[in-house]
Design a protein around this motif. Structure first.
Motif, PDB file in Angstrom:
ATOM      1  N   ASN A 228       0.804  -1.204   0.002  1.00 10.98           N
ATOM      2  CA  ASN A 228      -0.143  -0.084   0.055  1.00 10.98           C
ATOM      3  C   ASN A 228       0.704   1.272  -0.029  1.00 10.98           C
ATOM      4  O   ASN A 228       0.562   2.167  -0.626  1.00 10.98           O
ATOM      5  CB  ASN A 228      -0.999   0.067   1.352  1.00 10.98           C
ATOM      6  N   GLU A 229       1.955   1.119   0.676  1.00 10.51           N
ATOM      7  CA  GLU A 229       2.933   2.568   0.582  1.00 10.51           C
ATOM      8  C   GLU A 229       3.410   2.747  -0.772  1.00 10.51           C
ATOM      9  O   GLU A 229       3.641   3.743  -1.192  1.00 10.51           O
ATOM     10  CB  GLU A 229       3.776   2.279   1.667  1.00 10.51           C
ATOM     11  N   LEU A 230       3.812   1.726  -1.382  1.00 17.59           N
ATOM     12  CA  LEU A 230       4.229   1.882  -2.859  1.00 17.59           C
ATOM     13  C   LEU A 230       2.975   2.319  -3.852  1.00 17.59           C
ATOM     14  O   LEU A 230       3.159   3.239  -4.645  1.00 17.59           O
ATOM     15  CB  LEU A 230       4.728   0.450  -3.215  1.00 17.59           C
ATOM     16  N   ILE A 231       1.872   1.751  -3.440  1.00 23.00           N
ATOM     17  CA  ILE A 231       0.619   2.263  -4.287  1.00 23.00           C
ATOM     18  C   ILE A 231       0.405   3.710  -4.119  1.00 23.00           C
ATOM     19  O   ILE A 231       0.247   4.509  -5.113  1.00 23.00           O
ATOM     20  CB  ILE A 231      -0.518   1.409  -3.868  1.00 23.00           C
ATOM     21  N   ILE A 232       0.508   4.171  -2.892  1.00 25.20           N
ATOM     22  CA  ILE A 232       0.207   5.629  -2.372  1.00 25.20           C
ATOM     23  C   ILE A 232       1.064   6.432  -3.250  1.00 25.20           C
ATOM     24  O   ILE A 232       1.122   7.507  -3.678  1.00 25.20           O
ATOM     25  CB  ILE A 232       0.413   5.767  -1.062  1.00 25.20           C
ATOM     26  N   ARG A 233       2.589   6.310  -3.049  1.00 22.37           N
ATOM     27  CA  ARG A 233       3.533   6.749  -3.806  1.00 22.37           C
ATOM     28  C   ARG A 233       3.431   7.109  -5.232  1.00 22.37           C
ATOM     29  O   ARG A 233       3.629   8.087  -5.661  1.00 22.37           O
ATOM     30  CB  ARG A 233       5.149   5.993  -3.650  1.00 22.37           C
ATOM     31  N   ASN A 234       2.862   5.990  -5.947  1.00 19.60           N
ATOM     32  CA  ASN A 234       2.889   5.738  -7.366  1.00 19.60           C
ATOM     33  C   ASN A 234       1.616   6.722  -7.740  1.00 19.60           C
ATOM     34  O   ASN A 234       1.694   7.367  -8.802  1.00 19.60           O
ATOM     35  CB  ASN A 234       2.810   4.353  -7.657  1.00 19.60           C
ATOM     36  N   LEU A 235       0.712   6.541  -7.000  1.00 19.31           N
ATOM     37  CA  LEU A 235      -0.618   7.242  -7.031  1.00 19.31           C
ATOM     38  C   LEU A 235      -0.184   8.970  -6.941  1.00 19.31           C
ATOM     39  O   LEU A 235      -1.109   9.814  -7.589  1.00 19.31           O
ATOM     40  CB  LEU A 235      -1.567   6.830  -6.259  1.00 19.31           C
ATOM     41  N   PHE A 236       0.349   9.190  -5.968  1.00 18.32           N
ATOM     42  CA  PHE A 236       0.842  10.630  -5.838  1.00 18.32           C
ATOM     43  C   PHE A 236       1.708  11.209  -6.805  1.00 18.32           C
ATOM     44  O   PHE A 236       1.172  12.235  -7.241  1.00 18.32           O
ATOM     45  CB  PHE A 236       1.534  10.791  -4.591  1.00 18.32           C
ATOM     46  N   ILE A 237       2.587  10.362  -7.298  1.00 20.13           N
ATOM     47  CA  ILE A 237       3.229  10.839  -8.466  1.00 20.13           C
ATOM     48  C   ILE A 237       2.544  11.075  -9.720  1.00 20.13           C
ATOM     49  O   ILE A 237       2.495  12.132 -10.169  1.00 20.13           O
ATOM     50  CB  ILE A 237       4.552   9.996  -8.892  1.00 20.13           C
ATOM     51  N   LEU A 238       1.762  10.011 -10.133  1.00 20.34           N
ATOM     52  CA  LEU A 238       0.984  10.092 -11.274  1.00 20.34           C
ATOM     53  C   LEU A 238       0.011  11.297 -11.241  1.00 20.34           C
ATOM     54  O   LEU A 238      -0.293  11.971 -12.017  1.00 20.34           O
ATOM     55  CB  LEU A 238       0.125   8.627 -11.517  1.00 20.34           C
ATOM     56  N   GLY A 239      -0.830  11.359 -10.042  1.00 21.45           N
ATOM     57  CA  GLY A 239      -1.872  12.192  -9.844  1.00 21.45           C
ATOM     58  C   GLY A 239      -1.339  13.789  -9.799  1.00 21.45           C
ATOM     59  O   GLY A 239      -1.762  14.645 -10.507  1.00 21.45           O
ATOM     60  N   THR A 240      -0.312  14.060  -9.434  1.00 22.39           N
ATOM     61  CA  THR A 240       0.696  15.153  -9.430  1.00 22.39           C
ATOM     62  C   THR A 240       0.991  15.571 -10.903  1.00 22.39           C
ATOM     63  O   THR A 240       0.650  16.843 -11.217  1.00 22.39           O
ATOM     64  CB  THR A 240       1.741  15.415  -8.339  1.00 22.39           C
ATOM     65  N   ILE A 241       1.482  14.809 -11.574  1.00 22.13           N
ATOM     66  CA  ILE A 241       1.937  14.896 -12.822  1.00 22.13           C
ATOM     67  C   ILE A 241       0.851  15.292 -13.734  1.00 22.13           C
ATOM     68  O   ILE A 241       0.630  16.320 -14.535  1.00 22.13           O
ATOM     69  CB  ILE A 241       2.671  13.787 -13.499  1.00 22.13           C
ATOM     70  N   LEU A 242      -0.276  14.542 -13.700  1.00 26.92           N
ATOM     71  CA  LEU A 242      -1.530  14.647 -14.510  1.00 26.92           C
ATOM     72  C   LEU A 242      -2.256  15.933 -14.302  1.00 26.92           C
ATOM     73  O   LEU A 242      -2.577  16.985 -14.997  1.00 26.92           O
ATOM     74  CB  LEU A 242      -2.665  13.474 -14.119  1.00 26.92           C
ATOM     75  N   LEU A 243      -2.224  16.160 -12.787  1.00 23.20           N
ATOM     76  CA  LEU A 243      -2.837  17.486 -12.250  1.00 23.20           C
ATOM     77  C   LEU A 243      -2.232  18.813 -12.977  1.00 23.20           C
ATOM     78  O   LEU A 243      -2.815  19.755 -13.627  1.00 23.20           O
ATOM     79  CB  LEU A 243      -3.076  17.659 -10.959  1.00 23.20           C
ATOM     80  N   PHE A 244      -0.690  18.978 -12.616  1.00 24.79           N
ATOM     81  CA  PHE A 244      -0.074  19.731 -13.159  1.00 24.79           C
ATOM     82  C   PHE A 244      -0.206  20.102 -14.707  1.00 24.79           C
ATOM     83  O   PHE A 244      -0.307  20.992 -15.314  1.00 24.79           O
ATOM     84  CB  PHE A 244       1.432  20.030 -12.898  1.00 24.79           C
ATOM     85  N   ILE A 245      -0.169  18.957 -15.479  1.00 23.16           N
ATOM     86  CA  ILE A 245      -0.226  19.151 -16.989  1.00 23.16           C
ATOM     87  C   ILE A 245      -1.415  19.581 -17.427  1.00 23.16           C
ATOM     88  O   ILE A 245      -1.601  20.371 -18.320  1.00 23.16           O
ATOM     89  CB  ILE A 245       0.138  17.728 -17.593  1.00 23.16           C
TER      90      ILE A 245
END
Length: 367
Positions: A228-245
């Motif tokens: 779950n910690e890895l899932i959260i990290r990956n979701l946070f990275i992907l979500g931040t990238i998508l949001l800023f783009i």
């Protein structure tokens, strides 16, 4: 992870979005709705604009889990089952439109029966997204989603279709295929009413990209091996990238739900990824399992309860119960706006009761 193998956070997020969709669709009066509970008039984003795309995102995640049984291979069996489910969901949506039409007009004016809607949009996006998910190598999921968004963006930009107009290519194509009388209508700034469907056939391109991003997130979760910690990290990275783009590109491609614009896809998928990461942290890592029970009941039978709410809404409206409770009970005590939102909350709870019954008996009604 919950013992059944289901990701509880995903069920809860699905339930939150369904409850949200029911709430914003059923105010006590459309004349008295707080601004955050309304969709953006055209460009822009409100809290209400997040609920449907969040559900679309979650549907994409769930599609990855459900399609594993086909080993992600296009076969006669997998294609037939996907097509059958697509047709079923579409027909259920059309049936809801027909039910509302019959209650309003009786067996007349069928030339004005709306053909599209939320369920129909979900059906088409599910069908196309599932077939793409089975047909391509999953390492290209984001590239395909990106290609669809670029194509759709170019289509709108090159045809001057970023504005609400009867000449908008979405309105033109939908009207040509389905007929203007079978489409939802919108109002221009000068009051002119035009045929423009926010769940149209052309704008579904953006929704297909939407579910593919969700599909990719499902893959990402599965590849994380329940860490779950890895899932959260990956979701946070992907979500931040998508949001800023999405926010950066919004200067050239406005964020617009009615168009389901490419930036709308990016921004809402970004928010959805971050929200899912938050729920995993709260529920699956910190073990806060009790508070989401209300939403989990919606999350395990989402489309069933959405359909139930649509039918119940029509019945309570046309038999006068909604009007009586809102106008004669709520408004004299709390006023128009507060009464409107209290009715919406009451209606959500009313739909939750049979949902909780199904939840307690572990009854899953799939469409």
């Amino acid at each position: 992870m919950v013992p059944s193998g289901r990701l509880l956070s995903l069920d809860v997020m699905r339930g939150i979005t369904i409850a949200g969709m029911i709430m914003v669709n059923n105010p006590g009066s459309w004349n008295y709705v707080y601004a955050p509970l309304l969709h953006a008039r055209w460009d822009g984003l409100t809290l209400t604009d997040l609920v449907f795309p969040f559900f679309m995102f979650i549907m994409g995640v769930s599609m990855f889990f459900s399609l594993r049984k086909y080993n992600f291979t296009l076969t006669q069996d997998s294609v037939i089952k996907i097509i059958k489910r697509t047709v079923l969901i579409f027909l259920v949506g059309l049936g809801l439109n027909l039910f509302s039409h019959l209650m309003r007009y009786g067996f007349t004016n069928f030339e004005h029966l709306r053909m599209l809607g939320v369920m129909q949009r979900l059906a088409i996006a599910y069908g196309a997204g599932s077939l793409i998910g089975l047909a391509i190598n999953h390492k290209y999921l984001l590239q395909v989603a990106g290609g669809l968004m670029i194509f759709y963006w170019a289509l709108l930009a090159l045809t001057d279709s970023m504005i609400l107009s009867e000449h908008n290519i979405i309105a033109v194509i939908d009207s040509t295929i389905l007929g203007q009388s079978h489409l939802y209508t919108d109002r221009l700034a000068d009051g002119t009413i035009i045929a423009f469907d926010p769940e149209g056939l052309v704008s579904v391109i953006g929704s297909i990209a939407h579910v593919l991003i969700g599909f990719y997130v499902g893959k990402m979760i599965m590849d994380s091996k329940k860490d779950n910690e890895l899932i959260i990290r990956n979701l946070f990275i992907l979500g931040t990238i998508l949001l800023f783009i999405g926010l950066l590109l919004s200067y050239g491609c406005p964020i617009n739900k009615k168009l389901w614009s490419s930036t709308f896809v990016l921004v809402t998928c970004g928010f959805a990824s971050l929200f899912l990461a938050l729920l995993i942290w709260i529920i699956d890592i910190n073990g806060k399992y009790k508070w989401p029970l209300f939403f989990e009941s919606f999350g395990i039978n989402p489309l069933c309860l959405y359909v139930q709410a649509a039918v119940l809404s029509v019945l309570l409206s046309y038999c006068g119960i909604q009007s009586f409770i809102y106008n004669d009970v709520l408004v004299p005590v709390v006023g128009n706006y507060a009464g409107s939102v209290i009715w919406a909350i009451f209606f959500v709870i009313l739909n939750w009761i049979p949902g909780y019954f199904l939840y307690k008996r572990q009854i899953y009604i799939k469409l």
